[in-house]
Design a protein around this motif. Structure first.
Motif, mmCIF file in Angstrom:
data_model
loop_
_atom_site.group_PDB
_atom_site.id
_atom_site.type_symbol
_atom_site.label_atom_id
_atom_site.label_comp_id
_atom_site.label_asym_id
_atom_site.label_seq_id
_atom_site.Cartn_x
_atom_site.Cartn_y
_atom_site.Cartn_z
ATOM 1 N N ILE A 121 3.160 21.386 -68.563
ATOM 2 C CA ILE A 121 4.548 21.410 -68.099
ATOM 3 C C ILE A 121 5.414 22.024 -69.188
ATOM 4 N N VAL A 122 6.214 23.000 -68.811
ATOM 5 C CA VAL A 122 7.213 23.564 -69.731
ATOM 6 C C VAL A 122 8.569 23.442 -69.039
ATOM 7 N N ASN A 123 9.386 22.515 -69.502
ATOM 8 C CA ASN A 123 10.707 22.315 -68.916
ATOM 9 C C ASN A 123 11.727 23.227 -69.582
ATOM 10 N N VAL A 124 12.711 23.639 -68.805
ATOM 11 C CA VAL A 124 13.820 24.409 -69.361
ATOM 12 C C VAL A 124 14.979 23.442 -69.586
ATOM 13 N N ALA A 125 15.142 23.014 -70.831
ATOM 14 C CA ALA A 125 16.219 22.088 -71.166
ATOM 15 C C ALA A 125 17.559 22.797 -71.045
ATOM 16 N N ARG A 126 18.575 22.024 -70.659
ATOM 17 C CA ARG A 126 19.887 22.612 -70.419
ATOM 18 C C ARG A 126 20.702 22.665 -71.707
ATOM 19 N N GLY A 127 21.188 23.857 -72.016
ATOM 20 C CA GLY A 127 22.085 24.020 -73.149
ATOM 21 C C GLY A 127 23.512 23.753 -72.701
ATOM 22 N N ARG A 128 24.400 24.667 -72.969
ATOM 23 C CA ARG A 128 25.788 24.504 -72.543
ATOM 24 C C ARG A 128 25.892 24.572 -71.022
ATOM 25 N N ARG A 129 26.810 23.774 -70.485
ATOM 26 C CA ARG A 129 27.046 23.743 -69.046
ATOM 27 C C ARG A 129 28.446 24.268 -68.754
ATOM 28 N N LYS A 130 28.627 24.828 -67.570
ATOM 29 C CA LYS A 130 29.912 25.408 -67.195
ATOM 30 C C LYS A 130 30.598 24.573 -66.111
ATOM 31 N N GLU A 131 30.499 23.237 -66.212
ATOM 32 C CA GLU A 131 31.194 22.369 -65.272
ATOM 33 C C GLU A 131 32.455 21.807 -65.903
ATOM 34 N N SER A 132 33.192 21.038 -65.100
ATOM 35 C CA SER A 132 34.418 20.418 -65.594
ATOM 36 C C SER A 132 34.090 19.352 -66.631
ATOM 37 N N ILE A 133 35.112 18.999 -67.430
ATOM 38 C CA ILE A 133 34.926 17.992 -68.477
ATOM 39 C C ILE A 133 34.515 16.656 -67.866
ATOM 40 N N SER A 134 35.147 16.273 -66.745
ATOM 41 C CA SER A 134 34.832 14.989 -66.108
ATOM 42 C C SER A 134 33.379 14.955 -65.640
ATOM 43 N N PHE A 135 32.902 16.084 -65.112
ATOM 44 C CA PHE A 135 31.509 16.142 -64.660
ATOM 45 C C PHE A 135 30.562 16.041 -65.845
ATOM 46 N N GLN A 136 30.861 16.741 -66.925
ATOM 47 C CA GLN A 136 29.999 16.712 -68.098
ATOM 48 C C GLN A 136 29.924 15.312 -68.695
ATOM 49 N N ILE A 137 31.079 14.625 -68.754
ATOM 50 C CA ILE A 137 31.093 13.255 -69.278
ATOM 51 C C ILE A 137 30.241 12.350 -68.396
ATOM 52 N N SER A 138 30.397 12.474 -67.074
ATOM 53 C CA SER A 138 29.618 11.654 -66.137
ATOM 54 C C SER A 138 28.130 11.944 -66.275
ATOM 55 N N TYR A 139 27.806 13.211 -66.498
ATOM 56 C CA TYR A 139 26.406 13.600 -66.642
ATOM 57 C C TYR A 139 25.789 12.979 -67.893
ATOM 58 N N TYR A 140 26.535 12.979 -69.002
ATOM 59 C CA TYR A 140 26.022 12.393 -70.244
ATOM 60 C C TYR A 140 25.897 10.875 -70.139
ATOM 61 N N VAL A 141 26.826 10.249 -69.414
ATOM 62 C CA VAL A 141 26.731 8.802 -69.163
ATOM 63 C C VAL A 141 25.458 8.497 -68.374
ATOM 64 N N TYR A 142 25.206 9.293 -67.352
ATOM 65 C CA TYR A 142 23.992 9.131 -66.545
ATOM 66 C C TYR A 142 22.738 9.265 -67.407
ATOM 67 N N ARG A 143 22.708 10.280 -68.275
ATOM 68 C CA ARG A 143 21.549 10.473 -69.145
ATOM 69 C C ARG A 143 21.360 9.296 -70.092
ATOM 70 N N PHE A 144 22.486 8.744 -70.582
ATOM 71 C CA PHE A 144 22.413 7.603 -71.498
ATOM 72 C C PHE A 144 21.816 6.385 -70.794
ATOM 73 N N ILE A 145 22.297 6.100 -69.578
ATOM 74 C CA ILE A 145 21.780 4.959 -68.807
ATOM 75 C C ILE A 145 20.305 5.173 -68.487
ATOM 76 N N PHE A 146 19.954 6.407 -68.146
ATOM 77 C CA PHE A 146 18.556 6.731 -67.824
ATOM 78 C C PHE A 146 17.656 6.459 -69.026
ATOM 79 N N LYS A 147 18.117 6.825 -70.221
ATOM 80 C CA LYS A 147 17.322 6.601 -71.438
ATOM 81 C C LYS A 147 17.187 5.108 -71.738
ATOM 82 N N ILE A 148 18.273 4.337 -71.530
ATOM 83 C CA ILE A 148 18.227 2.905 -71.787
ATOM 84 C C ILE A 148 17.188 2.230 -70.892
ATOM 85 N N ILE A 149 17.154 2.629 -69.623
ATOM 86 C CA ILE A 149 16.263 1.988 -68.656
ATOM 87 C C ILE A 149 14.828 2.476 -68.783
#
Length: 315
Positions: A121-149
């Motif tokens: 498996i070779v995943n393409v990790a995401r670098g910079r994103r071109k979404e709104s600030i609110s979306f990016q913050i929500s995305y990072y929160v989701y990733r944080f919760i995913f890592k905790i669980i």
């Protein structure tokens, strides 16, 4: 020397000219590479002119062929990927690239992905994103919760290259969140990083509501781990509950000390929390049962090659 076969699988729904522009971008990269590419476009029962546009399109480069895979009914993005994998498992290739058709996955990454031979498996990790600030913050929160669980870092989406054995595993077990499914595979994997591009037509289909739904699906893939989280919480709550009960009974039966005023309130709250944990635990068991039943249903709903021309003519 015979050129190696590489398969590119991309789902689309009501993309119109976007998917055509995407295919041209693919050709700009893949046409220069020393491989034979088969691009499989899984049309998720589009209701616009996407299918007819795909029918009229053809690659100029001789090393790229196009296969259109129309689905009989709309199944959603992740299931469309699954149908593409079901079709591709019978092809003579060992490298399979999965990417979205809206232009957000950078086609330039293809030239890097095909170089990997020693990884499943070779995943393409995401670098910079071109979404709104609110979306990016929500995305990072989701990733944080995913890592905790789960203990895993999910910094990639569907864009990846997988070997044939991983594809066959995915077809056998099925999934509802492809990236989370891949993160569970016990195979040799690595990643490369490319920036997430802006959608070709400039109108992203992913909003906060879609992100929440997407997050829920990723947690379903880790249903067993999520179940263990609630089991640990339940055990902790029960221990605290019986601890407080023990303190209350000790003070009442063996001492003259007054029972603490907050003891009854805390006891009731802990008992309620225990019931909530039990509820989540039971739902988790039911969820695992549903996943097990889902994995037994691997129905192919794409239109067979002999039926394609008739379906395309109807559109």
């Amino acid at each position: 020397m015979k050129k190696e076969n590489v398969v590119i699988i991309t789902p689309c729904f009501n993309e119109n000219t976007t998917v055509i522009a995407f295919l041209k971008q693919i050709e700009e990269v893949a046409g220069k590479l020393p491989f034979l590419f088969e691009v499989i476009v899984v049309d998720d029962c589009s209701s616009d002119q996407t299918l007819s546009m795909l029918q009229k399109f053809s690659f100029v480069s001789e090393n790229i062929t196009l296969t259109i895979l129309p689905l009989r009914f709309n199944v959603g993005h992740q299931s469309a990927i699954y149908q593409g994998l079901l079709y591709a498992q019978h092809l003579d290739a060992d490298k399979f690239i999965i990417m979205d058709s809206d232009g957000e996955d950078d086609p330039e990454a293809i030239a890097e992905l095909v170089k990997f031979n020693d990884y499943d498996i070779v995943n393409v990790a995401r670098g910079r994103r071109k979404e709104s600030i609110s979306f990016q913050i929500s995305y990072y929160v989701y990733r944080f919760i995913f890592k905790i669980i789960t203990g895993k870092i999910l910094n990639f989406g569907n864009f990846c290259m997988i070997k044939k054995k991983v594809l066959e595993t995915s077809c056998h077990t099925s999934f509802i969140h492809f990236a989370a499914h891949l993160s569970k595979q016990k195979v040799k994997s690595t990643s490369i990083t490319f920036n997430r591009l802006k959608r070709i037509d400039g109108k992203s289909k992913m909003n906060l509501t879609s992100l929440v739904h997407h997050a829920f699906k990723s947690f379903v893939e880790y249903a067993e781990e999520l179940l263990m989280v609630f089991l640990r919480i339940f055990i902790l709550v029960i221990l605290l509950f019986f601890g407080i009960i023990g303190v209350v009974l000790y003070k009442k039966l063996f001492t003259d000390e007054a029972i603490l005023g907050w003891a009854s309130t805390m006891t009731v709250n802990l008992f309620t929390a225990a019931l909530v944990c039990v509820g989540f635990f039971v739902m988790g068991i039911l969820l695992l049962n549903m996943i097990s039943r889902r994995n037994q249903n691997k129905t192919e709903i794409f239109v067979k090659l002999a039926e394609k021309s008739e379906l395309l003519n109807q559109n």
